[in-house]
Each structure stands twice: as C-alpha cells, then as structure tokens.
Write a protein that holds these residues in place. Structure first.
Motif, short mmCIF file in Angstrom:
data_model
loop_
_atom_site.label_atom_id
_atom_site.label_comp_id
_atom_site.label_asym_id
_atom_site.label_seq_id
_atom_site.Cartn_x
_atom_site.Cartn_y
_atom_site.Cartn_z
N VAL A 1 0.87 -1.11 -0.13
CA VAL A 1 0.02 -0.01 -0.02
C VAL A 1 0.89 1.13 -0.01
CG1 VAL A 1 -1.79 1.19 1.20
CG2 VAL A 1 -1.57 -1.21 1.24
N SER B 1 -7.13 1.02 0.70
CA SER B 1 -7.28 0.35 -0.53
C SER B 1 -8.51 -0.43 -0.55
CB SER B 1 -6.29 -0.57 -0.89
OG SER B 1 -6.65 -1.28 -1.64
N TYR C 1 3.01 -2.10 4.74
CA TYR C 1 2.72 -0.47 4.86
C TYR C 1 3.11 0.19 5.94
CZ TYR C 1 -1.01 -3.12 7.35
OH TYR C 1 -1.42 -3.94 8.26
#
Length: 205
Positions: free
Chosen positions: A89, A97, A114
């Motif tokens: 991400v 997302s 992430y």
C-alpha cells in the motif's frame, strides 16, 4: 508456497523496499520454492515502465511472475491461485485500498507491507491472519514473508473461521445498519420535538 498480489501496481507503492525484502526472503531455505504472482495493471494508463522495471520478474531466481490484468469474472480464480496475499500500500493516513476488504474476505494469510500511519492499518492490523512487517526495511519485510509462509502451513480451521468472521464485520449492510438506525432515532427525536413544540404553541394560543 504461492504468494500473490491482486490489484493495480503503481509507482506510489514502496516497490524498492518490498522487492529488496523479497530478495532477502528468497535466500532463506524455507522460501526457496516460494513464488510471487502479480495480477493486475502496471500503472493506471497502459503499462508503466517505471513500475515494470522495478519488479523482479526478469530475474529467474526470484520466481516472480506478472500475470497481467484480470477480468472481474476471473478475480475469484486469481485469489484461489494464491496461498498468501501480499498487501502493498502507498502510504496514506486517509485512504484505504478497496482491495483490503477483498483480501480479508478470502480468509487467507496476508502479509501487511505498509507504514504504521497508513489508513489500511486501521482495518488490517486486527485481521487474525495478518503478518505485518515491523518496518519496510528489507530485513523486516523478509521476516514477514518467512513468517507468513510458516503461518500458511500451520493455519487451523478455527483461525480461518475467525478471519472470515472479522472480514464479514466490514460487509456493507453490517456497516450501514447501525448508521441507518442511529439516523432513524435522531429523526424520530426531531419529529417528537417539533410535535411537542407545536403542542405547546397551541396551548399558549
């Protein structure tokens, strides 16, 4: 073990760090036969060379394959072909997302790649089968890949059930029902207040 990503790969994602970690992980004997399978567009408009050039697809030792875009009717088959999903991400404290909900709905292990302040963390960090990298440094990313490989071999039916239950809590109707009920209660209070005010005015007259 078949690792995989489903979705558009963009230049905003931390590819350099992710694939540096994958290279370190592949050097681990436990990951020797692991494969990485990428499904989706490379960039939003045509094939982005900037994205394509950073992927390890050209190195046969990395066992990384880009399978191209996937039609909606074939999404299920793509997910079925993956044992461990990889959530890559772009850092954003405000945007999650949409794929995170699809990933969780599979009930499969997910490698979380992430930053801690990424909005995806608000959803995925509590998923029972997530293996989140402690950081995006290569060693930590590699450790997450290796741990996810182990988890995929040992995951129990109970763990998978718990993962599915958690994912179901984000289903649209489940999310919207409490809001609709709250709005209905607020509207009802408003109607009662208006009716009471009119009644008082009528008595005063």
């Amino acid at each position: 073990m078949r690792f995989g990503y489903v979705g558009t790969l963009t230049g905003n994602q931390p590819h350099d760090k992710v694939w540096a970690g994958w290279r370190v992980a592949k050097a681990d004997p436990r990951m020797e036969s692991a494969t990485m399978n990428l499904y989706g567009h490379l960039g939003f408009f045509g094939v982005s060379r900037a994205v394509a050039n950073v992927l390890p697809t050209g190195d046969p030792t990395q066992d990384c394959t880009w399978h191209g875009p996937v039609a909606k009717a074939e999404i299920g088959a793509a997910y079925a072909a993956i044992d461990v999903l990889v959530m890559i991400v772009a850092d954003s404290p405000y945007v999650t997302s949409g794929k995170v909900f699809e990933y969780m709905a599979t009930g499969k292990p997910v490698v979380g790649l992430y930053e801690p302040d990424c909005a995806v963390a608000d959803v995925l960090d509590d998923y029972p089968l997530v293996v989140k990298a402690r950081s995006l440094e290569a060693a930590d990313v590699a450790e997450a890949f290796v741990e996810a490989e182990r988890l995929a071999h040992t995951v129990t039916p109970e763990q998978r059930e718990a993962a599915m239950r958690y994912a179901e809590s984000f289903e649209r109707v489940r999310q919207m029902t409490p809001l609709v009920e709250d709005l209905g209660a607020i509207a009802a209070r408003r109607r009662r207040a208006v009716a009471s005010g009119r009644e008082k005015m009528g008595r005063q007259r």
